[in-house]
Design an enzyme around this catalytic site. Structure first.
Site, PDB file in Angstrom:
ATOM      1  N   LYS A   1       0.856  -1.186   0.000  1.00 37.32           N
ATOM      2  CA  LYS A   1       0.000   0.000   0.000  1.00 37.32           C
ATOM      3  C   LYS A   1       0.900   1.247   0.000  1.00 37.32           C
ATOM      4  CE  LYS A   1      -3.471   2.867   0.617  1.00 37.32           C
ATOM      5  NZ  LYS A   1      -4.415   3.185  -0.467  1.00 37.32           N
TER       6      LYS A   1
ATOM      7  N   CYS B   1      -1.945   9.881  -6.795  1.00 32.57           N
ATOM      8  CA  CYS B   1      -3.106   9.628  -5.939  1.00 32.57           C
ATOM      9  C   CYS B   1      -4.203  10.655  -6.250  1.00 32.57           C
ATOM     10  CB  CYS B   1      -2.758   9.694  -4.462  1.00 32.57           C
ATOM     11  SG  CYS B   1      -4.235   9.432  -3.458  1.00 32.57           S
TER      12      CYS B   1
HETATM   13  C1  DHB Z   1      -5.316   6.057  -3.138  1.00 32.67           C
HETATM   14  C2  DHB Z   1      -5.898   5.861  -4.342  1.00 32.67           C
HETATM   15  C3  DHB Z   1      -5.105   5.578  -5.381  1.00 32.67           C
HETATM   16  O1  DHB Z   1      -5.623   5.345  -6.607  1.00 32.67           O
HETATM   17  C4  DHB Z   1      -3.724   5.520  -5.213  1.00 32.67           C
HETATM   18  O2  DHB Z   1      -2.912   5.240  -6.220  1.00 32.67           O
HETATM   19  C5  DHB Z   1      -3.181   5.726  -4.019  1.00 32.67           C
HETATM   20  C6  DHB Z   1      -3.992   6.002  -2.974  1.00 32.67           C
HETATM   21  C7  DHB Z   1      -6.121   6.376  -1.981  1.00 32.67           C
HETATM   22  O3  DHB Z   1      -7.073   7.152  -2.089  1.00 32.67           O
HETATM   23  O4  DHB Z   1      -5.772   5.883  -0.901  1.00 32.67           O
END
Ligand code: DHB
Length: 305
Positions: free
Chosen positions: A40, A124
């Site tokens: 993540k 993001c």
């Molecule tokens: C999140 C969403 C994404 O598409 C990403 O690449 C990283 C984080 C998010 O909102 O947590």
């Protein structure tokens, strides 16, 4: 460059954000038929993320406005060595809220020898009041150049979908010059909205019900991005395709336009880790039917009509 070692052989693994926030989830992906795992996206501090509901999916698509919920970079650096016994590549994923934060994050990742590579998230879509970093091309290249100087690890950048050819050309030329190892194409479509007509309501709460869209429809958008980047890179910078992969056929199509690996997002959410085995079996069947020994032979080999 080191990443060439990984991507010499086609990899299929998770997209960052799906089943990769805790050690347990990462362990599940690593215990499956996935070839690698990406963590993540980590920020300097742990984050709760946006208020729920913040994720919604169907068979056709997903929408999310997670807001980077994660346990913080120090947690991921701490658990990486414990996950090394799976003997699969571990990719860190990082996102800063400023240039300086990206530099601080990569210094932490550098100290963990068990991280085999780093995916820098420049895309993001869901943090309110900040824009998608990689839509500022100059700034992205400046940060990429500095990060390249700061790490010997295989270094890649996760990008948003672009709408103009010149944007892709400019970034691709820049990445090639800087010596970036790989790009991850693409993060979700940033300004999606899903409405439940029966309830007459939005399906996610944060950011006015607007979030990143992915899923089946996204495949053809990302195939275009992969093809345009590949035409500049010609194999010198590797490409990881992510968007709408749910079958062996999808993987085959991604390889043809130039991907050296694919990540699974929405479909992993929907089916769980069994999806890796399913997709690999379907891909093997296609290869058998076509009499091809490896998907690697097909990377970038799409024919023009
Ligand atoms: C999140 C969403 C994404 O598409 C990403 O690449 C990283 C984080 C998010 O909102 O947590």
């Amino acid at each position: 460059m080191k990443s060439q070692e990984f991507f010499k052989k086609f990899l299929i693994y998770n997209a960052s954000g799906v089943m990769c926030t805790t050690k347990e989830e990462l362990g599940k992906v690593l215990s499956s038929s996935a070839d690698a795992v990406v963590f993540k996206t980590a920020t300097l501090q742990p984050r709760e993320g946006n208020p729920e509901p913040r994720l919604f999916w169907t068979d056709e698509f997903s929408i999310n406005s997670m807001g980077l919920p994660n346990k913080g970079i120090d947690y991921y650096c701490f658990i990486a060595p414990e996950l090394k016994h799976f003997k699969k590549p571990l990719f860190s994923s990082i996102a800063g809220f400023s240039e300086a934060e990206y530099f601080e994050l990569i210094e932490k990742v550098n100290k963990v020898k068990e991280f085999d590579g780093v995916e820098v998230n420049l895309s993001c879509p869901n943090v309110e009041a900040s824009c998608v970093f990689a839509y500022d091309l100059e700034l992205s290249l400046k940060v990429a150049e500095k990060l390249r100087k700061m790490t010997d690890k295989p270094l890649g950048f996760k990008l948003p979908p672009y709408t103009e050819r010149w944007q892709i050309k400019k970034l691709a030329d820049g990445f090639l010059k800087i010596g970036v190892d790989f790009v991850v194409l693409c993060n979700s479509w940033p300004l999606g909205c899903v409405v439940d007509y029966k309830k007459e309501s939005l399906v996610i709460r944060p950011n006015q019900g607007i979030g990143g869209l992915g899923g089946k429809f996204f495949k053809n958008i990302v195939l275009g991005q992969v093809r345009l980047f590949y035409q500049v890179f010609k194999g010198r910078v590797k490409i990881v395709g992510v968007g709408g992969v749910s079958s062996g056929r999808d993987v085959y199509e991604y390889a043809l336009v130039g991907a050296n690996a694919v990540q699974i997002g929405s479909r992993l959410l929907h089916e769980g880790v069994a999806v890796f085995e399913k997709i690999k079996k379907e891909l093997e069947e296609i290869l058998r039917e076509k009499g091809i020994s490896s998907i690697d032979e097909k990377v970038g080999k799409v024919k023009e009509v």
